[in-house]
Write a protein that holds these residues in place. Structure first.
Motif, PDB file in Angstrom:
ATOM      1  N   VAL A  66     -19.095  58.788 -71.109  1.00  0.00           N
ATOM      2  CA  VAL A  66     -19.034  60.062 -71.841  1.00  0.00           C
ATOM      3  C   VAL A  66     -20.443  60.573 -72.123  1.00  0.00           C
ATOM      4  CG1 VAL A  66     -16.784  59.625 -72.893  1.00  0.00           C
ATOM      5  CG2 VAL A  66     -18.870  58.975 -74.111  1.00  0.00           C
ATOM      6  N   GLY A  67     -20.556  61.888 -72.257  1.00  0.00           N
ATOM      7  CA  GLY A  67     -21.864  62.484 -72.512  1.00  0.00           C
ATOM      8  C   GLY A  67     -21.738  63.777 -73.297  1.00  0.00           C
ATOM      9  N   VAL A  68     -22.897  64.323 -73.633  1.00  0.00           N
ATOM     10  CA  VAL A  68     -22.979  65.511 -74.486  1.00  0.00           C
ATOM     11  C   VAL A  68     -22.707  66.768 -73.631  1.00  0.00           C
ATOM     12  CG1 VAL A  68     -24.434  66.726 -76.154  1.00  0.00           C
ATOM     13  CG2 VAL A  68     -24.626  64.250 -75.898  1.00  0.00           C
ATOM     14  N   GLY A  69     -21.436  66.979 -73.374  1.00  0.00           N
ATOM     15  CA  GLY A  69     -21.037  68.040 -72.452  1.00  0.00           C
ATOM     16  C   GLY A  69     -21.135  67.512 -71.029  1.00  0.00           C
ATOM     17  N   SER A  70     -20.413  68.145 -70.095  1.00  0.00           N
ATOM     18  CA  SER A  70     -20.517  67.650 -68.717  1.00  0.00           C
ATOM     19  C   SER A  70     -21.894  67.973 -68.149  1.00  0.00           C
ATOM     20  CB  SER A  70     -19.380  68.148 -67.838  1.00  0.00           C
ATOM     21  OG  SER A  70     -19.291  69.531 -67.830  1.00  0.00           O
ATOM     22  N   ASP A  71     -22.613  68.921 -68.745  1.00  0.00           N
ATOM     23  CA  ASP A  71     -23.998  69.155 -68.320  1.00  0.00           C
ATOM     24  C   ASP A  71     -24.825  67.874 -68.456  1.00  0.00           C
ATOM     25  OD1 ASP A  71     -23.742  71.808 -67.626  1.00  0.00           O
ATOM     26  OD2 ASP A  71     -24.378  72.582 -69.570  1.00  0.00           O
ATOM     27  N   THR A  90     -14.777  68.147 -68.477  1.00  0.00           N
ATOM     28  CA  THR A  90     -15.351  68.617 -69.741  1.00  0.00           C
ATOM     29  C   THR A  90     -14.271  68.954 -70.757  1.00  0.00           C
ATOM     30  OG1 THR A  90     -16.716  70.350 -70.753  1.00  0.00           O
ATOM     31  CG2 THR A  90     -15.435  71.008 -68.840  1.00  0.00           C
ATOM     32  N   PHE A  91     -14.638  68.920 -72.030  1.00  0.00           N
ATOM     33  CA  PHE A  91     -13.752  69.363 -73.110  1.00  0.00           C
ATOM     34  C   PHE A  91     -14.011  70.837 -73.448  1.00  0.00           C
ATOM     35  CE2 PHE A  91     -12.149  65.418 -75.499  1.00  0.00           C
ATOM     36  CZ  PHE A  91     -12.221  64.623 -74.364  1.00  0.00           C
ATOM     37  N   SER A  92     -14.940  71.464 -72.737  1.00  0.00           N
ATOM     38  CA  SER A  92     -15.379  72.812 -73.123  1.00  0.00           C
ATOM     39  C   SER A  92     -14.393  73.906 -72.749  1.00  0.00           C
ATOM     40  CB  SER A  92     -16.720  73.135 -72.461  1.00  0.00           C
ATOM     41  OG  SER A  92     -17.696  72.212 -72.861  1.00  0.00           O
ATOM     42  N   LYS A  93     -13.553  73.665 -71.762  1.00  0.00           N
ATOM     43  CA  LYS A  93     -12.672  74.723 -71.270  1.00  0.00           C
ATOM     44  C   LYS A  93     -11.226  74.451 -71.703  1.00  0.00           C
ATOM     45  CE  LYS A  93     -16.517  75.455 -68.964  1.00  0.00           C
ATOM     46  NZ  LYS A  93     -17.506  76.436 -69.367  1.00  0.00           N
ATOM     47  N   SER A  94     -10.541  73.543 -71.004  1.00  0.00           N
ATOM     48  CA  SER A  94      -9.120  73.349 -71.284  1.00  0.00           C
ATOM     49  C   SER A  94      -8.875  72.758 -72.673  1.00  0.00           C
ATOM     50  CB  SER A  94      -8.497  72.463 -70.208  1.00  0.00           C
ATOM     51  OG  SER A  94      -9.220  71.260 -70.093  1.00  0.00           O
ATOM     52  N   ARG A  95      -9.839  72.054 -73.244  1.00  0.00           N
ATOM     53  CA  ARG A  95      -9.610  71.464 -74.569  1.00  0.00           C
ATOM     54  C   ARG A  95     -10.239  72.277 -75.694  1.00  0.00           C
ATOM     55  NH1 ARG A  95      -6.739  66.924 -73.607  1.00  0.00           N
ATOM     56  NH2 ARG A  95      -7.145  66.030 -71.564  1.00  0.00           N
ATOM     57  N   ALA A  96     -10.783  73.432 -75.349  1.00  0.00           N
ATOM     58  CA  ALA A  96     -11.245  74.389 -76.366  1.00  0.00           C
ATOM     59  C   ALA A  96     -12.297  73.817 -77.309  1.00  0.00           C
ATOM     60  CB  ALA A  96     -10.040  74.925 -77.160  1.00  0.00           C
ATOM     61  N   ALA A 120     -15.990  73.663 -76.596  1.00  0.00           N
ATOM     62  CA  ALA A 120     -17.335  73.838 -76.037  1.00  0.00           C
ATOM     63  C   ALA A 120     -18.417  73.534 -77.076  1.00  0.00           C
ATOM     64  CB  ALA A 120     -17.495  75.258 -75.497  1.00  0.00           C
ATOM     65  N   GLY A 121     -18.139  73.911 -78.338  1.00  0.00           N
ATOM     66  CA  GLY A 121     -19.145  73.728 -79.393  1.00  0.00           C
ATOM     67  C   GLY A 121     -19.399  72.277 -79.746  1.00  0.00           C
ATOM     68  N   MET A 122     -18.474  71.381 -79.410  1.00  0.00           N
ATOM     69  CA  MET A 122     -18.683  69.965 -79.743  1.00  0.00           C
ATOM     70  C   MET A 122     -19.474  69.224 -78.675  1.00  0.00           C
ATOM     71  SD  MET A 122     -17.614  69.720 -82.686  1.00  0.00           S
ATOM     72  CE  MET A 122     -17.856  67.994 -82.993  1.00  0.00           C
ATOM     73  N   ARG A 123     -19.619  69.836 -77.487  1.00  0.00           N
ATOM     74  CA  ARG A 123     -20.379  69.247 -76.390  1.00  0.00           C
ATOM     75  C   ARG A 123     -19.843  67.864 -75.983  1.00  0.00           C
ATOM     76  NH1 ARG A 123     -20.995  71.928 -73.952  1.00  0.00           N
ATOM     77  NH2 ARG A 123     -22.857  71.371 -72.816  1.00  0.00           N
ATOM     78  N   ILE A 124     -18.750  67.865 -75.259  1.00  0.00           N
ATOM     79  CA  ILE A 124     -18.146  66.605 -74.797  1.00  0.00           C
ATOM     80  C   ILE A 124     -17.802  66.713 -73.317  1.00  0.00           C
ATOM     81  CG2 ILE A 124     -16.306  64.911 -75.152  1.00  0.00           C
ATOM     82  CD1 ILE A 124     -15.804  66.252 -77.918  1.00  0.00           C
ATOM     83  N   GLY A 125     -18.317  65.770 -72.540  1.00  0.00           N
ATOM     84  CA  GLY A 125     -17.957  65.695 -71.128  1.00  0.00           C
ATOM     85  C   GLY A 125     -17.776  64.236 -70.759  1.00  0.00           C
ATOM     86  N   PHE A 126     -17.146  63.983 -69.616  1.00  0.00           N
ATOM     87  CA  PHE A 126     -16.983  62.582 -69.204  1.00  0.00           C
ATOM     88  C   PHE A 126     -16.915  62.460 -67.692  1.00  0.00           C
ATOM     89  CE2 PHE A 126     -12.405  62.491 -68.125  1.00  0.00           C
ATOM     90  CZ  PHE A 126     -11.972  63.668 -68.713  1.00  0.00           C
TER      91      PHE A 126
END
Ligand code: PMP
Length: 350
Positions: free
Chosen positions: A81-86, A206-212, A214-220
């Motif tokens: 896991v990381g701070v956004g998929s970026d 990423t959690f930024s799109k389908s999981r609404a 984006a502000g929490m910055r979660i990717g995996f």
């Protein structure tokens, strides 16, 4: 020039989309979800005790990793896991793309890829999309130091069927292949199960799109444990602690609510399909998107002028000032109400 300026690392920076503020505006420019995160996220946020912020968070984000492992039916050792998929993709560039040979990614694609490549000194080559904006799998059969592409692609929205993804994998067994699935939950089929078959495949979401969120910055990322271990080693060495505590806790809550996830993604897909009809009736053309956005062109309207006119009306969409894209606009799928406001404006404008 001051002497220290000669030592500055110069990059052509990534330019993020505008984040305008205001209650009246309709924000269809950065592919955010128009609906709130799962209800359990709000509850967990209310119950959060700031006393917990005194300590460092769990460096391995185990609550989030465990929630993802349960949701996707994969071992924890296969998840990073990381701070956004970026963050995840940037770390993957740094970890896996260390060849003299060029890394391959499409010429029209996520504009962060060339920025990371330049920043990390990674040679790269960008095969052109075909006349219909599609990725040609055979362009990725040439010798290379790694492959990365979004599926569906951005900003075109086009999904590449998994048999073509597998064609690319079969021709690239000696390098790491990253499939960036930022938009996969809007109708595409994930390559995630293929990570069992191809040890060199890393699937990123990423959690930024389908999981609404984006502000929490979660990717995996999901992949072979050896890939995940290598990523973790680089990650910890590069920026030490990973996700902040609220992101770990709230991310885990979001993953647990599959019913709500299904509800909002289906709603966005339905709104997108209606948008295809409505915008098509207005004379727009667009590739067949499997994402939460449409990449539209109108033969009688300048994209640049339409972008500016929409902005004056407080409707924000995305305009890309670059060859082949500069006559199109990328429109994020909002709520039905937001989309109606867009259609109403366009009916008058055109
Ligand atoms: N990949 C693609 C194709 C994207 O469009 C985006 C969103 N800008 C990302 C990755 C990064 O998303 P995030 O860092 O918010 O997870």
């Amino acid at each position: 020039m001051r002497p220290w300026e000669a030592n500055i690392r110069r990059v052509v920076p990534y330019v993020p989309g505008d984040q305008p503020k205001g209650s009246r505006l309709i924000k269809l420019n950065t592919n955010e979800n128009p609906y709130p995160p799962a209800p359990g996220v709000a509850k967990a946020l209310r119950e959060m005790d700031p006393e917990a912020f005194r300590k460092y968070p769990d460096p391995s984000s185990s609550c989030l990793v465990e929630a993802l492992a349960a949701r996707y039916g994969v071992d924890k050792e296969r998840i990073f896991v990381g701070v956004g998929s970026d963050d995840v993709i940037g770390m993957a560039f740094l970890t896996f793309f260390n060849s003299e040979k060029p890394v391959l990614f499409p010429d029209i694609s996520y504009s962060f890829y060339p920025v990371w490549a330049d920043l990390f000194g990674i040679p790269h080559k960008t095969p052109a999309l075909d006349g219909e904006f599609k990725i040609r799998p055979e362009d990725y059969y040439q010798e290379n130091g790694g492959v990365v592409f979004p599926n569906p692609n951005a900003p075109t929205g086009i999904f590449m069927p998994l048999n073509q993804v597998e064609d690319i994998l079969r021709h690239n067994r000696d390098v790491v292949v990253i499939v960036d699935e930022a938009y996969i939950d809007f109708g595409g089929t994930s390559a995630l199960p293929l990570t069992e078959k191809y040890e060199n495949l890393l699937v990123v979401q990423t959690f930024s799109k389908s999981r609404a969120m984006a502000g929490m910055r979660i990717g995996f990322a999901v992949g072979h444990p050896d890939l995940i271990r290598a990523l973790s080693d680089v990650k910890y060495s590069y920026n030490s602690y990973t996700m902040n505590l609220p992101s770990q806790i709230l991310g885990a809550e979001a993953v647990k609510d599959q019913v709500y996830f299904q509800e909002i993604t289906s709603r966005i897909i339905a709104t997108r399909e209606r948008a295809k009809e409505r915008l098509g009736a207005l004379g727009f053309t667009f590739p067949d998107s499997m994402t939460n956005f449409l990449f539209v062109t109108h033969e009688r309207a300048s994209a640049r002028e339409l972008f500016a006119a929409l902005k004056r009306e407080q409707i924000y969409v995305r305009y890309f000032d670059q060859p082949r894209l500069d006559n199109s606009l990328r429109i994020t799928i909002g709520t039905d109400g937001e989309m109606e406001a867009l259609y109403a404006f366009l009916e008058n404008y055109l």
